[in-house]
Write a protein that holds these residues in place. Structure first.
Motif, PDB file in Angstrom:
ATOM      1  N   LEU A 169       0.828  -1.206   0.000  1.00 43.63           N
ATOM      2  CA  LEU A 169       0.000   0.000   0.000  1.00 43.63           C
ATOM      3  C   LEU A 169       0.866   1.260   0.000  1.00 43.63           C
ATOM      4  N   LEU A 170       1.941   1.240   0.767  1.00 48.48           N
ATOM      5  CA  LEU A 170       2.868   2.372   0.795  1.00 48.48           C
ATOM      6  C   LEU A 170       3.505   2.583  -0.575  1.00 48.48           C
ATOM      7  N   ALA A 171       3.937   1.497  -1.208  1.00 47.46           N
ATOM      8  CA  ALA A 171       4.567   1.606  -2.520  1.00 47.46           C
ATOM      9  C   ALA A 171       3.578   2.118  -3.563  1.00 47.46           C
ATOM     10  N   LEU A 172       2.338   1.659  -3.497  1.00 48.26           N
ATOM     11  CA  LEU A 172       1.315   2.127  -4.432  1.00 48.26           C
ATOM     12  C   LEU A 172       1.004   3.602  -4.195  1.00 48.26           C
ATOM     13  N   ALA A 173       0.881   3.985  -2.952  1.00 52.32           N
ATOM     14  CA  ALA A 173       0.628   5.396  -2.635  1.00 52.32           C
ATOM     15  C   ALA A 173       1.802   6.271  -3.063  1.00 52.32           C
ATOM     16  N   ASN A 174       3.013   5.734  -2.952  1.00 54.14           N
ATOM     17  CA  ASN A 174       4.211   6.479  -3.339  1.00 54.14           C
ATOM     18  C   ASN A 174       4.228   6.788  -4.832  1.00 54.14           C
ATOM     19  N   LEU A 175       3.577   5.965  -5.627  1.00 54.85           N
ATOM     20  CA  LEU A 175       3.518   6.233  -7.062  1.00 54.85           C
ATOM     21  C   LEU A 175       2.636   7.433  -7.380  1.00 54.85           C
ATOM     22  N   PHE A 176       1.567   7.595  -6.628  1.00 60.75           N
ATOM     23  CA  PHE A 176       0.611   8.666  -6.907  1.00 60.75           C
ATOM     24  C   PHE A 176       0.896   9.946  -6.123  1.00 60.75           C
ATOM     25  N   PRO A 178       4.114  11.130  -4.128  1.00 59.02           N
ATOM     26  CA  PRO A 178       5.481  10.825  -3.674  1.00 59.02           C
ATOM     27  C   PRO A 178       5.714  11.224  -2.219  1.00 59.02           C
ATOM     28  N   LEU A 179       6.437  10.368  -1.514  1.00 56.97           N
ATOM     29  CA  LEU A 179       6.705  10.585  -0.097  1.00 56.97           C
ATOM     30  C   LEU A 179       7.732  11.671   0.146  1.00 56.97           C
ATOM     31  N   GLY A 180       8.416  12.077  -0.854  1.00 53.24           N
ATOM     32  CA  GLY A 180       9.481  13.078  -0.721  1.00 53.24           C
ATOM     33  C   GLY A 180      10.708  12.570  -1.449  1.00 53.24           C
ATOM     34  N   GLU A 181      11.609  13.478  -1.727  1.00 55.74           N
ATOM     35  CA  GLU A 181      12.795  13.128  -2.508  1.00 55.74           C
ATOM     36  C   GLU A 181      13.621  12.027  -1.850  1.00 55.74           C
ATOM     37  N   ALA A 182      13.712  12.050  -0.537  1.00 59.00           N
ATOM     38  CA  ALA A 182      14.543  11.067   0.161  1.00 59.00           C
ATOM     39  C   ALA A 182      13.934   9.667   0.155  1.00 59.00           C
ATOM     40  N   TRP A 183      12.632   9.547   0.052  1.00 60.21           N
ATOM     41  CA  TRP A 183      11.976   8.244   0.141  1.00 60.21           C
ATOM     42  C   TRP A 183      11.439   7.723  -1.182  1.00 60.21           C
ATOM     43  N   TYR A 184      11.276   8.556  -2.176  1.00 61.03           N
ATOM     44  CA  TYR A 184      10.632   8.155  -3.425  1.00 61.03           C
ATOM     45  C   TYR A 184      11.371   6.996  -4.109  1.00 61.03           C
ATOM     46  N   ASN A 221      10.465   2.786  -4.207  1.00 65.85           N
ATOM     47  CA  ASN A 221      10.180   2.214  -5.519  1.00 65.85           C
ATOM     48  C   ASN A 221      11.160   1.098  -5.877  1.00 65.85           C
ATOM     49  N   LEU A 222      12.426   1.288  -5.577  1.00 62.25           N
ATOM     50  CA  LEU A 222      13.416   0.246  -5.863  1.00 62.25           C
ATOM     51  C   LEU A 222      13.176  -1.004  -5.023  1.00 62.25           C
ATOM     52  N   ALA A 223      12.823  -0.816  -3.771  1.00 57.98           N
ATOM     53  CA  ALA A 223      12.498  -1.965  -2.916  1.00 57.98           C
ATOM     54  C   ALA A 223      11.271  -2.696  -3.448  1.00 57.98           C
ATOM     55  N   ALA A 224      10.269  -1.955  -3.905  1.00 49.70           N
ATOM     56  CA  ALA A 224       9.059  -2.582  -4.447  1.00 49.70           C
ATOM     57  C   ALA A 224       9.367  -3.373  -5.713  1.00 49.70           C
ATOM     58  N   VAL A 225      10.193  -2.827  -6.579  1.00 51.02           N
ATOM     59  CA  VAL A 225      10.564  -3.544  -7.804  1.00 51.02           C
ATOM     60  C   VAL A 225      11.360  -4.795  -7.463  1.00 51.02           C
ATOM     61  N   GLY A 226      12.272  -4.696  -6.511  1.00 53.34           N
ATOM     62  CA  GLY A 226      13.049  -5.865  -6.089  1.00 53.34           C
ATOM     63  C   GLY A 226      12.179  -6.969  -5.514  1.00 53.34           C
ATOM     64  N   ILE A 227      11.250  -6.598  -4.663  1.00 54.16           N
ATOM     65  CA  ILE A 227      10.349  -7.588  -4.066  1.00 54.16           C
ATOM     66  C   ILE A 227       9.436  -8.180  -5.136  1.00 54.16           C
ATOM     67  N   LEU A 228       8.961  -7.349  -6.051  1.00 54.34           N
ATOM     68  CA  LEU A 228       8.109  -7.835  -7.136  1.00 54.34           C
ATOM     69  C   LEU A 228       8.860  -8.849  -8.001  1.00 54.34           C
ATOM     70  N   LEU A 229      10.107  -8.559  -8.338  1.00 51.70           N
ATOM     71  CA  LEU A 229      10.905  -9.510  -9.127  1.00 51.70           C
ATOM     72  C   LEU A 229      11.147 -10.817  -8.366  1.00 51.70           C
ATOM     73  N   ALA A 230      11.381 -10.714  -7.071  1.00 50.15           N
ATOM     74  CA  ALA A 230      11.561 -11.924  -6.259  1.00 50.15           C
ATOM     75  C   ALA A 230      10.281 -12.754  -6.248  1.00 50.15           C
ATOM     76  N   HIS A 231       9.135 -12.118  -6.165  1.00 51.35           N
ATOM     77  CA  HIS A 231       7.867 -12.835  -6.134  1.00 51.35           C
ATOM     78  C   HIS A 231       7.550 -13.464  -7.494  1.00 51.35           C
ATOM     79  N   VAL A 232       7.942 -12.802  -8.576  1.00 45.86           N
ATOM     80  CA  VAL A 232       7.779 -13.412  -9.902  1.00 45.86           C
ATOM     81  C   VAL A 232       8.661 -14.654 -10.007  1.00 45.86           C
ATOM     82  N   GLY A 233       9.876 -14.577  -9.491  1.00 47.12           N
ATOM     83  CA  GLY A 233      10.754 -15.747  -9.464  1.00 47.12           C
ATOM     84  C   GLY A 233      10.175 -16.883  -8.649  1.00 47.12           C
ATOM     85  N   GLU A 234       9.582 -16.578  -7.511  1.00 47.12           N
ATOM     86  CA  GLU A 234       8.945 -17.610  -6.686  1.00 47.12           C
ATOM     87  C   GLU A 234       7.755 -18.223  -7.411  1.00 47.12           C
TER      88      GLU A 234
END
Length: 83
Positions: free
Chosen positions: A16-23, A25-31, A35-48
């Protein structure tokens, strides 16, 4: 089993945080880190999903299990019966 439920809840909150961050942004330090953590986790889940494809096809509701693996990854797979 309570730890598994807590971890699933924490991961759902992260998505939910990652989805909200797309619409909104949480700020320059967190954006970018979120997003990179979400992409990494998404790729790991596709691999699983690909790794456990045969095990998931034996389940009665294949698409529901696939969706849960995409959301929760190994946390969902650990809760499945062995056979």
């Amino acid at each position: 089993m309570h730890v598994l439920s807590f971890a699933k809840g924490a991961l759902a909150l992260f998505w939910l945080l990652a989805l909200a961050n797309l619409f909104v942004p949480l700020g320059e330090a967190w954006y970018w880190p979120v997003n990179l953590a979400a992409v990494g986790i998404l790729l790991a889940h596709v691999g699983e999903l690909l790794l456990f494809k045969q095990r998931l096809q034996q389940r009665p509701q294949v698409w529901l299990d696939r969706a849960q693996v995409m959301l929760f990854g190994m946390l969902h797979l650990q809760g499945l019966p062995k056979r």
